[in-house]
Design an enzyme around this catalytic site. Structure first.
Site, PDB file in Angstrom:
ATOM      1  N   ALA A 121       0.828  -1.209   0.000  1.00  0.00           N
ATOM      2  CA  ALA A 121       0.000   0.000   0.000  1.00  0.00           C
ATOM      3  C   ALA A 121       0.864   1.262   0.000  1.00  0.00           C
ATOM      4  O   ALA A 121       0.563   2.232  -0.703  1.00  0.00           O
ATOM      5  CB  ALA A 121      -0.926  -0.022   1.215  1.00  0.00           C
ATOM      6  N   LYS A 172      -0.197 -16.985  -0.996  1.00  0.00           N
ATOM      7  CA  LYS A 172       1.168 -16.413  -0.916  1.00  0.00           C
ATOM      8  C   LYS A 172       1.475 -15.938   0.493  1.00  0.00           C
ATOM      9  O   LYS A 172       2.633 -15.949   0.924  1.00  0.00           O
ATOM     10  CB  LYS A 172       1.360 -15.316  -1.959  1.00  0.00           C
ATOM     11  N   LEU A 258      -1.256  -6.831  11.020  1.00  0.00           N
ATOM     12  CA  LEU A 258      -2.046  -7.872  10.385  1.00  0.00           C
ATOM     13  C   LEU A 258      -1.130  -8.809   9.589  1.00  0.00           C
ATOM     14  O   LEU A 258      -0.417  -8.372   8.698  1.00  0.00           O
ATOM     15  CB  LEU A 258      -3.041  -7.208   9.428  1.00  0.00           C
TER      16      LEU A 258
END
Ligand SMILES: NC(=O)c1ccc[n+]([C@@H]2O[C@H](COP(=O)([O-])OP(=O)(O)OC[C@H]3O[C@@H](n4cnc5c(N)ncnc54)[C@H](O)[C@@H]3O)[C@@H](O)[C@H]2O)c1
Ligand SMILES: O=P(O)(O)OC[C@H](O)CO
Length: 311
Positions: A121, A172, A258
């Site tokens: 991000a 992944k 996370l």
């Protein structure tokens, strides 16, 4: 931000916390997650779901395990023809459901697409070059959404195999934990490369068994994202594994961030077993996380497997 930059398009940024929305509207910055990145002028932060009522497409970017709850709350408030673009990477705990199946259950009749690929991000938000895949069973919709979201540095390829794209993103993360653990334990770069290649073989077998196209896994959302997450300490999943490899407890290893793979590992191996797919790397990660396997035993198990033909 990328969507707004792409075509000076108005974007509603919905979040659940009114105080955070007000602060972001005032400062034009997400100080907690993306400090230093200024929101594009077209982005309007809000905590009012009603503000999404006119949206033609909705990017759902909360963690995988919250997708069912978030969509249950949002879907009735959206236009019936709004496209739902799932951006989370994971398999639902408890049901072992793929996220497109969760969306189909909660929002039946909605047009669902999956957006995934190698993209931190922070890189996307800073305008660094990034390429991802957007897939929907409606290929024309995927092409239109990909064109709408693409910008000078954010390239969105399109496809019609959402199952393949979501498998790549979910798996992944699990496999990146294995690579992190190997590096954290000091096994070296040759071991990492071996793990990436054998993890990719697992991805391909899983995809074939779960009705995805193997060539999807050879693209950005499969191999591309596996390579990124297995090679970079910037990946939270890799970093989680690396800390485990250095001896951290499961509780310490997330660093408060996370790590989707830790929540998806059991679901991934459950789905693999259901269709008779061998996934020794994913099994090792699931064993580590459930406490049934220690790191050294997991390494010994992987190295001690019977030799076989590579392909
Ligand atoms: N961060 C990345 O670089 C990146 C890149 C590609 C994909 N993803 C995927 O996107 C998903 C989200 O990741 P993230 O990095 O944004 O996670 P994050 O933990 O940094 O942020 C998630 C955001 O969702 C909010 N949230 C959590 N539960 C919610 C709920 N029930 N309702 C509304 N909002 C809720 C949190 O408050 C937080 O702001 C993950 O599945 C991840 O794999 C992340
Ligand atoms: O930080 P991670 O490990 O969640 O990875 C983020 C993205 O999925 C990379 O494509």
């Amino acid at each position: 931000n990328a969507a707004a930059a792409a075509a000076a398009r108005p974007v509603v940024l919905w979040m659940r916390d009114p105080e955070a929305a007000a602060a972001m509207a005032r400062t034009r910055e997400n100080e907690r997650h993306l400090p230093g990145v200024t929101l594009q002028p077209g982005v309007r932060p809000t905590a009012d779901v009603a503000d999404l009522a006119e949206s033609e497409a909705v990017l759902v970017v909360t963690p995988a395990q919250t997708l069912r709850g978030v969509l249950t709350a949002l879907a009735p408030r959206l236009r019936p023809d709004a496209a739902l673009i799932l951006c989370a990477k994971g398999i639902e705990r408890g049901t072992d459901a793929f996220l497109t199946d969760v969306a189909a259950e909660v929002a039946p009749g909605a047009s669902v697409a999956v957006l995934s690929g190698p993209s931190f991000a922070a890189d996307v938000a800073r305008g660094l070059p990034t390429a991802v895949t957007l897939a929907s069973r409606d290929g024309a919709l995927a092409a239109a959404l990909a064109a709408a979201l693409s910008g000078p540095t954010f390239r969105v390829y399109h496809g019609s195999d959402p199952r393949g794209v979501e498998i790549g993103g979910a798996a992944k993360n699990v496999l990146a934990i294995a690579c992190g653990a190997a590096i954290g334990r000091g096994l070296g770069e040759s071991a990492r490369a071996a793990l990436v290649a054998r993890s990719f073989a697992e991805l391909m077998r899983f995809a074939r068994a779960w009705d995805a196209r193997p060539e999807t896994l050879m693209g950005l959302s499969g191999l591309g994202d596996l390579v990124l997450s297995a090679a970079s300490a910037q990946s939270r999943n890799f970093a989680f594994g690396e800390r485990l490899g250095r001896g951290a407890s499961l509780a310490e290893a997330s660093g408060g961030k996370l790590a989707e793979g830790a929540l998806t590992a059991q679901g991934l191996v459950a789905l693999a077993r259901r269709r008779g797919v061998e996934m020794p790397v994913a099994e090792a990660v699931a064993g580590l996380l459930s406490g049934t396997l220690g790191l050294d035993a997991a390494i010994a198990d992987l190295l001690g497997r019977p030799l076989r033909a590579e392909i």
